[in-house]
Scaffold this motif. Sequence first.
Motif, PDB file in Angstrom:
ATOM      1  N   LEU A 247       0.844  -1.193   0.000  1.00 27.11           N
ATOM      2  CA  LEU A 247       0.000   0.000   0.000  1.00 27.11           C
ATOM      3  C   LEU A 247       0.886   1.252   0.000  1.00 27.11           C
ATOM      4  N   GLY A 248       1.805   1.291  -0.960  1.00 28.90           N
ATOM      5  CA  GLY A 248       2.638   2.467  -1.142  1.00 28.90           C
ATOM      6  C   GLY A 248       1.951   3.457  -2.067  1.00 28.90           C
ATOM      7  N   LYS A 249       2.743   4.245  -2.768  1.00 26.18           N
ATOM      8  CA  LYS A 249       2.207   5.285  -3.649  1.00 26.18           C
ATOM      9  C   LYS A 249       1.286   4.706  -4.719  1.00 26.18           C
ATOM     10  N   LEU A 250       1.764   3.680  -5.436  1.00 28.36           N
ATOM     11  CA  LEU A 250       0.968   3.111  -6.519  1.00 28.36           C
ATOM     12  C   LEU A 250      -0.215   2.319  -5.983  1.00 28.36           C
ATOM     13  N   GLY A 251      -0.002   1.600  -4.881  1.00 30.15           N
ATOM     14  CA  GLY A 251      -1.099   0.866  -4.284  1.00 30.15           C
ATOM     15  C   GLY A 251      -2.210   1.783  -3.818  1.00 30.15           C
ATOM     16  N   THR A 252      -1.832   2.923  -3.249  1.00 22.98           N
ATOM     17  CA  THR A 252      -2.821   3.883  -2.777  1.00 22.98           C
ATOM     18  C   THR A 252      -3.599   4.494  -3.935  1.00 22.98           C
ATOM     19  N   LEU A 253      -2.907   4.789  -5.033  1.00 21.80           N
ATOM     20  CA  LEU A 253      -3.597   5.314  -6.211  1.00 21.80           C
ATOM     21  C   LEU A 253      -4.617   4.318  -6.739  1.00 21.80           C
ATOM     22  N   MET A 254      -4.214   3.043  -6.805  1.00 20.97           N
ATOM     23  CA  MET A 254      -5.144   2.034  -7.296  1.00 20.97           C
ATOM     24  C   MET A 254      -6.328   1.878  -6.352  1.00 20.97           C
ATOM     25  N   ALA A 255      -6.039   1.903  -5.045  1.00 24.46           N
ATOM     26  CA  ALA A 255      -7.107   1.779  -4.056  1.00 24.46           C
ATOM     27  C   ALA A 255      -8.097   2.934  -4.160  1.00 24.46           C
ATOM     28  N   LYS A 256      -7.589   4.138  -4.345  1.00 20.97           N
ATOM     29  CA  LYS A 256      -8.460   5.307  -4.467  1.00 20.97           C
ATOM     30  C   LYS A 256      -9.372   5.178  -5.690  1.00 20.97           C
TER      31      LYS A 256
ATOM     32  N   ALA B  11      -5.161   6.315   3.385  1.00 20.32           N
ATOM     33  CA  ALA B  11      -6.502   6.706   2.942  1.00 20.32           C
ATOM     34  C   ALA B  11      -6.701   8.211   3.078  1.00 20.32           C
ATOM     35  N   GLU B  12      -6.337   8.762   4.223  1.00 21.24           N
ATOM     36  CA  GLU B  12      -6.515  10.197   4.450  1.00 21.24           C
ATOM     37  C   GLU B  12      -5.632  11.021   3.524  1.00 21.24           C
ATOM     38  N   GLY B  13      -4.417  10.503   3.227  1.00 15.59           N
ATOM     39  CA  GLY B  13      -3.538  11.186   2.284  1.00 15.59           C
ATOM     40  C   GLY B  13      -4.100  11.211   0.873  1.00 15.59           C
ATOM     41  N   ALA B  14      -4.977  10.246   0.573  1.00 18.20           N
ATOM     42  CA  ALA B  14      -5.619  10.178  -0.743  1.00 18.20           C
ATOM     43  C   ALA B  14      -6.952  10.915  -0.759  1.00 18.20           C
ATOM     44  N   GLY B  15      -7.267  11.593   0.360  1.00 20.99           N
ATOM     45  CA  GLY B  15      -8.513  12.341   0.437  1.00 20.99           C
ATOM     46  C   GLY B  15      -9.718  11.494   0.779  1.00 20.99           C
ATOM     47  N   LEU B  16      -9.496  10.323   1.340  1.00 18.44           N
ATOM     48  CA  LEU B  16     -10.572   9.418   1.703  1.00 18.44           C
ATOM     49  C   LEU B  16     -10.690   9.341   3.224  1.00 18.44           C
TER      50      LEU B  16
ATOM     51  N   TRP C  50      -2.249  -5.762   2.592  1.00 19.34           N
ATOM     52  CA  TRP C  50      -1.250  -6.394   3.466  1.00 19.34           C
ATOM     53  C   TRP C  50       0.147  -6.115   2.924  1.00 19.34           C
ATOM     54  N   SER C  51       1.087  -5.902   3.826  1.00 15.66           N
ATOM     55  CA  SER C  51       2.521  -5.983   3.546  1.00 15.66           C
ATOM     56  C   SER C  51       3.185  -6.238   4.883  1.00 15.66           C
ATOM     57  N   ALA C  52       4.442  -6.579   4.857  1.00 12.37           N
ATOM     58  CA  ALA C  52       5.138  -6.977   6.083  1.00 12.37           C
ATOM     59  C   ALA C  52       5.106  -5.889   7.152  1.00 12.37           C
ATOM     60  N   ASN C  53       5.078  -4.616   6.740  1.00 11.43           N
ATOM     61  CA  ASN C  53       5.154  -3.515   7.705  1.00 11.43           C
ATOM     62  C   ASN C  53       3.865  -2.707   7.812  1.00 11.43           C
ATOM     63  N   LEU C  54       2.799  -3.193   7.190  1.00 12.38           N
ATOM     64  CA  LEU C  54       1.558  -2.431   7.184  1.00 12.38           C
ATOM     65  C   LEU C  54       0.703  -2.735   8.413  1.00 12.38           C
ATOM     66  N   ASP C  55       0.214  -1.689   9.072  1.00 16.49           N
ATOM     67  CA  ASP C  55      -0.770  -1.836  10.143  1.00 16.49           C
ATOM     68  C   ASP C  55      -1.933  -0.884   9.848  1.00 16.49           C
ATOM     69  N   GLN C  56      -2.966  -0.912  10.697  1.00 14.93           N
ATOM     70  CA  GLN C  56      -4.151  -0.111  10.415  1.00 14.93           C
ATOM     71  C   GLN C  56      -3.864   1.383  10.469  1.00 14.93           C
ATOM     72  N   ASP C  57      -2.962   1.787  11.342  1.00 17.34           N
ATOM     73  CA  ASP C  57      -2.623   3.207  11.418  1.00 17.34           C
ATOM     74  C   ASP C  57      -2.028   3.689  10.099  1.00 17.34           C
ATOM     75  N   LYS C  58      -1.130   2.898   9.518  1.00 19.85           N
ATOM     76  CA  LYS C  58      -0.530   3.277   8.229  1.00 19.85           C
ATOM     77  C   LYS C  58      -1.570   3.235   7.117  1.00 19.85           C
ATOM     78  N   ALA C  59      -2.484   2.265   7.172  1.00 18.96           N
ATOM     79  CA  ALA C  59      -3.545   2.182   6.167  1.00 18.96           C
ATOM     80  C   ALA C  59      -4.457   3.399   6.256  1.00 18.96           C
TER      81      ALA C  59
END
Length: 358
Positions: free
Chosen positions: A180-189, A215-220, A202-211
């Motif tokens: 859920l990096g830059k490209l993952g976030t764009l696709m998710a949006k 989302a908020e960084g993408a305006g969601l 999911w990724s090895a370092n992803l938690d709900q706070d980062k997710a």
Amino acid sequence: MSSPSSNISLAILDDYPGIAPKHFSHLSELKIDSYPETLNAAKQEGIDALVKRLQPYQVISTMRERTAFPAELQSQLPNLKLLLTTGPRNASIDLEAASKQNIVVTGTVGGKPKKPENFSTDDVPPPPEGNSVNQHSWALLLGLCARLARDDSALKNDPQAWQSGLAIPLGGKVLGLVGLGKLGTLMAKTAVQGFGMTVIAWSANLDQDKADKAAEGAGLAKGTFKAVTKDELFRQADVLSLQLVLSERSKGIVGERELGMMKESALLLNISRGGLIDEAALLKVLKEGRIRGAALDVFWEEPLPADSPWRSKDFKSEVVLSPHMGYVNAGTMNKWYEEQAENVERWLRGEELSNRMN
């Protein structure tokens, strides 16, 4: 920083559309040759052919992760002083070997061309919100869902062909992202706003706070993206998309076990790197029809050799392929070559270079 001598020769590699020479043509000090066909440096015959081809050149322009430059190849190019690649990194260049050989390696950062008057509007790179990789991801996925490749071929080759299958609607489905990096976030949006999909990641370092921050960084709204375990991701996703950088840690991160957890109705999308998935395991799944389909822009060996199993039609699952086109647009490519040419000018003047990698 090196001070070049006279009679400098530049080899342009991997320039399939032939757009690079115009960017270097104003440098009268250079003798320029183009070799658009990629040779495979993973094989000894490829190394031998590359050595024969490239030994005379002091400067080489290459496209990211097309022609590889392992230590064995670099050690046999005694004239090479400047190796130009595209993008901020290139995993197929042995940077440690380059440093030992006193070869300077430089990359590019992209952006807007400095001389847009030289090009058409198509030559201007897309803005971040119009990222071409995200665009191509959705083109592949939508093409797979709409059976475009299959139906286009049928209509052109069979005079009786008409509505031979069912399209796949995406509304309300679950998009699962590996990364859920830059490209993952764009696709998710795009999935949320364009199709009303639910997004899990999911990724090895992803938690709900980062997710939530993604989302908020993408305006969601916070909570729009849900962080889940790896097993939950593969079991729940209707569409599974890989959004990771290939590294030793991520290589083969999707194997037989993970593919075996996917729904029979699921779709797999990979526009990141082929090596993220166990190739033999994926081929087996698709030939046995154990998932609904797959759309791939990247492969384990590129360009695909003539005898590649991916050129087969023996798939029970729906399979749509494209030749690593996610980043191949006029704006991005022209900007990369513009930056390469600027670095060659600096090198010819004995100046410090931009975007050094080693």
